[in-house]
Design a protein around this motif. Structure first.
Motif, PDB file in Angstrom:
ATOM      1  N   LEU A  96      32.599   2.305  46.321  1.00  0.00           N
ATOM      2  CA  LEU A  96      31.558   1.496  46.937  1.00  0.00           C
ATOM      3  C   LEU A  96      31.913   0.023  46.797  1.00  0.00           C
ATOM      4  O   LEU A  96      32.525  -0.379  45.816  1.00  0.00           O
ATOM      5  CB  LEU A  96      30.219   1.750  46.230  1.00  0.00           C
ATOM      6  CG  LEU A  96      29.680   3.155  46.383  1.00  0.00           C
ATOM      7  CD1 LEU A  96      28.489   3.347  45.461  1.00  0.00           C
ATOM      8  CD2 LEU A  96      29.270   3.410  47.807  1.00  0.00           C
ATOM      9  N   ARG A 108      26.963  -2.655  45.692  1.00  0.00           N
ATOM     10  CA  ARG A 108      26.297  -1.348  45.770  1.00  0.00           C
ATOM     11  C   ARG A 108      26.467  -0.525  44.511  1.00  0.00           C
ATOM     12  O   ARG A 108      25.631   0.309  44.205  1.00  0.00           O
ATOM     13  CB  ARG A 108      26.819  -0.580  46.981  1.00  0.00           C
ATOM     14  CG  ARG A 108      26.336  -1.214  48.286  1.00  0.00           C
ATOM     15  CD  ARG A 108      26.701  -0.384  49.457  1.00  0.00           C
ATOM     16  NE  ARG A 108      26.425  -1.102  50.697  1.00  0.00           N
ATOM     17  CZ  ARG A 108      26.933  -0.776  51.849  1.00  0.00           C
ATOM     18  NH1 ARG A 108      27.771   0.229  51.944  1.00  0.00           N
ATOM     19  NH2 ARG A 108      26.631  -1.440  52.936  1.00  0.00           N
ATOM     20  N   ARG A 163      23.465   1.433  42.668  1.00  0.00           N
ATOM     21  CA  ARG A 163      23.460   2.893  42.564  1.00  0.00           C
ATOM     22  C   ARG A 163      23.193   3.305  41.111  1.00  0.00           C
ATOM     23  O   ARG A 163      22.394   4.211  40.848  1.00  0.00           O
ATOM     24  CB  ARG A 163      24.790   3.450  43.037  1.00  0.00           C
ATOM     25  CG  ARG A 163      24.694   4.908  43.372  1.00  0.00           C
ATOM     26  CD  ARG A 163      25.990   5.392  43.962  1.00  0.00           C
ATOM     27  NE  ARG A 163      25.772   6.647  44.645  1.00  0.00           N
ATOM     28  CZ  ARG A 163      26.745   7.386  45.109  1.00  0.00           C
ATOM     29  NH1 ARG A 163      27.986   6.987  44.989  1.00  0.00           N
ATOM     30  NH2 ARG A 163      26.487   8.527  45.702  1.00  0.00           N
ATOM     31  N   PRO A 172      23.905   4.560  50.062  1.00  0.00           N
ATOM     32  CA  PRO A 172      23.921   3.162  49.589  1.00  0.00           C
ATOM     33  C   PRO A 172      23.840   2.150  50.725  1.00  0.00           C
ATOM     34  O   PRO A 172      23.426   1.013  50.514  1.00  0.00           O
ATOM     35  CB  PRO A 172      25.251   3.058  48.853  1.00  0.00           C
ATOM     36  CG  PRO A 172      25.649   4.452  48.544  1.00  0.00           C
ATOM     37  CD  PRO A 172      25.076   5.306  49.621  1.00  0.00           C
ATOM     38  N   SER A 173      24.187   2.570  51.925  1.00  0.00           N
ATOM     39  CA  SER A 173      24.151   1.626  53.049  1.00  0.00           C
ATOM     40  C   SER A 173      22.708   1.201  53.372  1.00  0.00           C
ATOM     41  O   SER A 173      22.486   0.207  54.071  1.00  0.00           O
ATOM     42  CB  SER A 173      24.786   2.261  54.286  1.00  0.00           C
ATOM     43  OG  SER A 173      24.099   3.450  54.612  1.00  0.00           O
ATOM     44  N   THR A 224      20.749  -0.265  51.551  1.00  0.00           N
ATOM     45  CA  THR A 224      20.385  -1.524  50.892  1.00  0.00           C
ATOM     46  C   THR A 224      20.690  -2.758  51.748  1.00  0.00           C
ATOM     47  O   THR A 224      20.351  -3.867  51.360  1.00  0.00           O
ATOM     48  CB  THR A 224      21.143  -1.668  49.554  1.00  0.00           C
ATOM     49  OG1 THR A 224      22.544  -1.579  49.820  1.00  0.00           O
ATOM     50  CG2 THR A 224      20.749  -0.596  48.562  1.00  0.00           C
ATOM     51  N   THR A 225      21.319  -2.558  52.879  1.00  0.00           N
ATOM     52  CA  THR A 225      21.664  -3.722  53.712  1.00  0.00           C
ATOM     53  C   THR A 225      20.522  -4.053  54.675  1.00  0.00           C
ATOM     54  O   THR A 225      19.683  -3.216  54.978  1.00  0.00           O
ATOM     55  CB  THR A 225      22.949  -3.450  54.524  1.00  0.00           C
ATOM     56  OG1 THR A 225      22.768  -2.226  55.230  1.00  0.00           O
ATOM     57  CG2 THR A 225      24.160  -3.350  53.625  1.00  0.00           C
ATOM     58  N   THR A 236      14.831  -1.538  48.637  1.00  0.00           N
ATOM     59  CA  THR A 236      15.482  -1.618  47.325  1.00  0.00           C
ATOM     60  C   THR A 236      14.558  -2.286  46.308  1.00  0.00           C
ATOM     61  O   THR A 236      14.444  -1.839  45.171  1.00  0.00           O
ATOM     62  CB  THR A 236      16.803  -2.419  47.430  1.00  0.00           C
ATOM     63  OG1 THR A 236      17.540  -1.915  48.533  1.00  0.00           O
ATOM     64  CG2 THR A 236      17.618  -2.278  46.175  1.00  0.00           C
TER      65      THR A 236
END
Lengths: 69, 202
Positions: A3, A7, A11, B23-24, B26-27, B35
């Protein structure tokens, strides 16, 4: 999975928060000093650590942005 | 309060799990808001409400009597003798039955000063990893304040000649209420005494 920098801590923070909150939820069903202690020591510690990781990643992100111009 | 708290926790867990899985997320502005909710606002609210709920629970009779060492004290609430102070208060509903211990021990462990809180943690340690003292004893003499916050101002107390003579001493804690009302938990003498329980009530 590799990542990008911001990130990874997010995480890790999310994992801490999930585990901490699950412990907290379980202790809510008990009326016993151990439930209270588990809430504070395990649930509180993990959730707090997750929140701190998140805040740290925010601050380091800002600092990184500022440093990067 | 518990259902609302569980809902908050569930929401935080679902959002955090989504962040772990993708995780994408969070953009972007929306991702940052999600988040913030998942990793800050909801966990902090859950911690605060959870701590409050646990503190409230720790005032309950069930909580106090959940340790093995306290069982005889719970038993003393059912003594079939109205001279026993805890028994007469519990059986006649003079204190809330679900908070009977806390009603008279208001400055104990979590509810006292820092020293009392440390003592509470020590109790837990001794309960699980040590040997509790026998018989158990209060760290400080019982304070009349615990009695007077209900009895002070009550007609039965104020008009009693015995109390009138020493009222000042009682208020200043110079003379303990327990000097005359001396039958308290007496856990060493409970064997053989007749017991009453709520189920016995018609």
């Amino acid at each position: 999975m590799n990542l990008p920098h911001p990130r990874k801590p997010l995480r890790a923070a999310a994992v801490c928060v999930v585990v901490g909150l699950v412990i907290e939820a379980l202790t809510l069903f008990g009326t016993h000093p151990m439930a209270f202690i588990s809430f504070l020591v395990f649930g509180g510690f993990l959730t707090g650590a997750g929140v701190l990781l998140y805040l740290t990643s925010l601050v380091s992100g800002w600092l990184g942005d500022a440093g990067g111009g | 309060m518990r259902p609302i708290l569980l809902l908050l926790i569930l929401l935080a867990v679902m959002l955090s799990t989504a962040l772990i899985a993708r995780p994408s997320l969070t953009t972007g502005i929306r991702g940052r808001v999600i988040t913030f909710l998942a990793l800050f606002l909801l966990p902090v609210l859950s911690l605060a409400f959870g701590a409050n709920l646990h503190l409230e629970k720790s005032k309950t009779t069930e909580f106090c009597l959940s340790c093995h060492v306290m069982e005889p004290y719970g038993e003393s609430l059912g003594v079939e003798d109205q001279d026993y102070l805890p028994a007469v208060h519990f059986q006649n509903g003079l204190v809330p039955r679900d908070r009977v211990c806390f009603s008279c021990h208001t400055q104990y462990t979590m509810y006292g000063d820092l020293q009392a809180k440390v003592t509470g943690v020590k109790h837990l340690w001794v309960n699980y990893f040590g040997t509790p003292a026998e018989p158990l004893a209060l760290y400080q003499p019982f304070r009349n304040r615990e009695c007077l916050h209900c009895h002070g101002g009550a007609r039965s107390f104020e008009e009693s000649e015995l109390h009138l003579d020493i009222k000042g001493e009682l208020v200043s804690n110079e003379t303990s209420c327990l000097e005359c009302h001396e039958l308290i938990h007496s856990v060493g003498e409970l064997d053989g005494l007749e017991k009453w329980s709520l189920e016995d009530s018609p």
